[in-house]
Enzyme design. Structure first.
Site, PDB file in Angstrom:
ATOM      1  N   LYS A  82      -1.012  11.938   5.668  1.00  0.00           N
ATOM      2  CA  LYS A  82      -0.680  10.732   6.534  1.00  0.00           C
ATOM      3  C   LYS A  82      -0.189   9.633   6.018  1.00  0.00           C
ATOM      4  O   LYS A  82       0.914   9.155   6.484  1.00  0.00           O
ATOM      5  CB  LYS A  82      -1.917  10.510   7.220  1.00  0.00           C
ATOM      6  CG  LYS A  82      -1.833   9.385   8.380  1.00  0.00           C
ATOM      7  CD  LYS A  82      -2.155   8.017   7.988  1.00  0.00           C
ATOM      8  CE  LYS A  82      -3.422   7.667   7.219  1.00  0.00           C
ATOM      9  NZ  LYS A  82      -3.618   6.076   7.239  1.00  0.00           N
ATOM     10  N   LYS A  95       0.929  -1.082  -0.108  1.00  0.00           N
ATOM     11  CA  LYS A  95       0.124  -0.063  -0.221  1.00  0.00           C
ATOM     12  C   LYS A  95       0.961   1.241   0.099  1.00  0.00           C
ATOM     13  O   LYS A  95       0.491   2.008  -0.624  1.00  0.00           O
ATOM     14  CB  LYS A  95      -0.907   0.021   1.224  1.00  0.00           C
ATOM     15  CG  LYS A  95      -1.853   1.263   1.469  1.00  0.00           C
ATOM     16  CD  LYS A  95      -2.848   1.333   0.138  1.00  0.00           C
ATOM     17  CE  LYS A  95      -3.556   2.501   0.203  1.00  0.00           C
ATOM     18  NZ  LYS A  95      -4.527   2.742   1.096  1.00  0.00           N
TER      19      LYS A  95
END
Lengths: 296, 296
Positions: free
Chosen positions: B240, B172
């Site tokens: 983030k 990811k």
């Protein structure tokens, strides 16, 4: 309707485009600095000419596909150039990727000699050129665009009239921002996968179907994992195009921080003798920086 | 085969995933900090539970989809956490995007309590979550992956087992490198188009069919040209995630120069109060830098 057209510059993109014009039934007069590809195309039905002027003199539309701005300026405006073959109705279409300012200059000078011009850079690489599925971005008068559109359909799929002279080149510069970003992002993520112990091939399989999907992930990883660094699209051409992007940005006042860094990575390829490899081989610079090697 | 499953964290991604599990015929026990979405899902057939432990206690598989590493650690390992609902056969699947190191820690701690774990971050945004076409990248034991695969098929399309615990999160992180690069490259090219006088909408139309083709150019420009900056995927979440990428790069020793610059542009969004907008609104920072405005 079959036309008599010319093609000057039979490289990785130009040669297959000329071939697709031949296949569509047009008469194609060709000219190129190196001879091998000329002989090939002649054997397939093309007619040879010995200068750009000689091509221009005998055709309705003359296409060029050359490395850089000075090449197109020389072939269009120089001695024995297209300008010396000017005649009623002649159209010059440039498929090269050059500076928008250079495209405008050429259109202006050829226009004074009665030649109508389109800047029509392409995207899609050698694969798209062979398949006749190139994206063609066109700048110049709409009427001229309409006149050439049937010929564009023999070589391209997405054919867009962007605006006046130079607008095709501006669109291509925009295109190169995205292509180069994909190439470097792929390299960075492959290095991160390798370093973090996630199998790079599985990572590519996993992400190419989601929001990371792109032409680069669809076409380049199989070459990379096979250890194939053959062009494709040569890194020094990518570097040249990024030079056009940053020059255009400076001309029109655009701040492009990420493209600037990306350009420096292609600069590093040239400084390490990697300019003749595929642009995807920018991976080598990222590997060097992280002292690693992705795949075989 | 219908199963009893749990879903904790019903945000932009979690809620439609829980809905797709319901639609596939599973019993779904839900828990969320804010109530509105819980009531909605209960009205659609879900069962409410008042803590992660209470969810875990009554299901075979408990999914989480939460903002960041500390949230998942708290919900999994904290008071009233999943660990307190441990029972024979329970599997925890985390769809959040968190640090690979955090995923490994959670798998280890839950493993000690007899809970099998998968880290299974997703890509495809709210659009993919609603359509049930997410890419799901999975880390953890292969047997556990096989056990959950039928459930993954209710929410995702490309479902890939990458490797051991943490490998899903590593994939990811790789994915986020490409997504963020596409978003910023799109912004830079739109600014260059605007500044150089090439109609940005026509440029997008022209280039999206060639080597620049990508998910971002396929999905975001219509929002942008309509002046829509609603998320989608919030910029502060992108920021983030890029923090996770750079943290992972530091942990495993990868040098990511372009991702580093891109991260700073999302940092600039946060510093300018733009964190709640869609990640494509990073365009605003590039517009600010070039003192221009793309489109309406």
């Amino acid at each position: 309707m079959a036309q008599k057209v010319g093609y000057i510059g039979l490289g990785l993109i130009g040669a297959p485009m000329a071939r697709n014009l031949l296949k569509a039934g047009h008469e194609v007069v060709v000219h190129n600095r190196s001879r091998g590809i000329v002989d090939e195309l002649v054997s397939e039905g093309a007619i040879e000419a010995y200068s750009p002027a000689e091509v221009a003199r005998q055709v309705e539309v003359v296409f060029t596909c050359l490395p850089d701005s000075p090449d197109v300026e020389r072939v269009a405006l120089g001695p024995d150039g297209i300008i010396e073959g000017a005649h009623e109705g002649l159209i010059h279409v440039d498929h090269s990727t050059i500076k928008p300012e250079s495209a405008k200059l050429i259109a202006e000078k050829l226009g004074e000699a009665g030649i109508r011009c389109l800047d029509a850079p392409v995207s899609g690489g050698d694969i798209g050129a062979k398949a006749g599925t190139l994206a063609i971005m066109v700048g110049g008068p709409h009427e001229t665009f309409e006149a050439v559109l049937p010929l564009f359909k023999a070589t391209g799929k997405t054919i867009t009239h962007i605006g006046e002279s130079g607008a095709g080149q501006a669109a291509k510069a925009c295109n190169q921002i995205m292509c180069a970003a994909q190439m470097v992002a792929m390299s960075e993520l492959l290095v991160l996968a390798e370093k973090s112990g996630a199998d790079p091939e599985k990572v590519i399989e996993a992400i190419k179907g989601g929001a990371a999907q792109c032409w680069t992930l669809d076409t380049k990883p199989q070459r990379i994992f096979a250890g194939n660094r053959e062009p494709g699209f040569k890194a020094y051409m990518q570097h040249k195009d990024l030079g056009i992007v940053l020059d255009t940005a400076r001309t029109y006042g655009a701040s492009l921080p990420v493209t600037a860094v990306i350009t420096q990575l292609f600069e590093a390829m040239l400084q390490n003798g990697l300019g003749d490899l595929d642009n995807s081989a920018v991976l080598g610079i990222l590997e060097m920086m992280s002292n690693t090697k992705v795949g075989p």
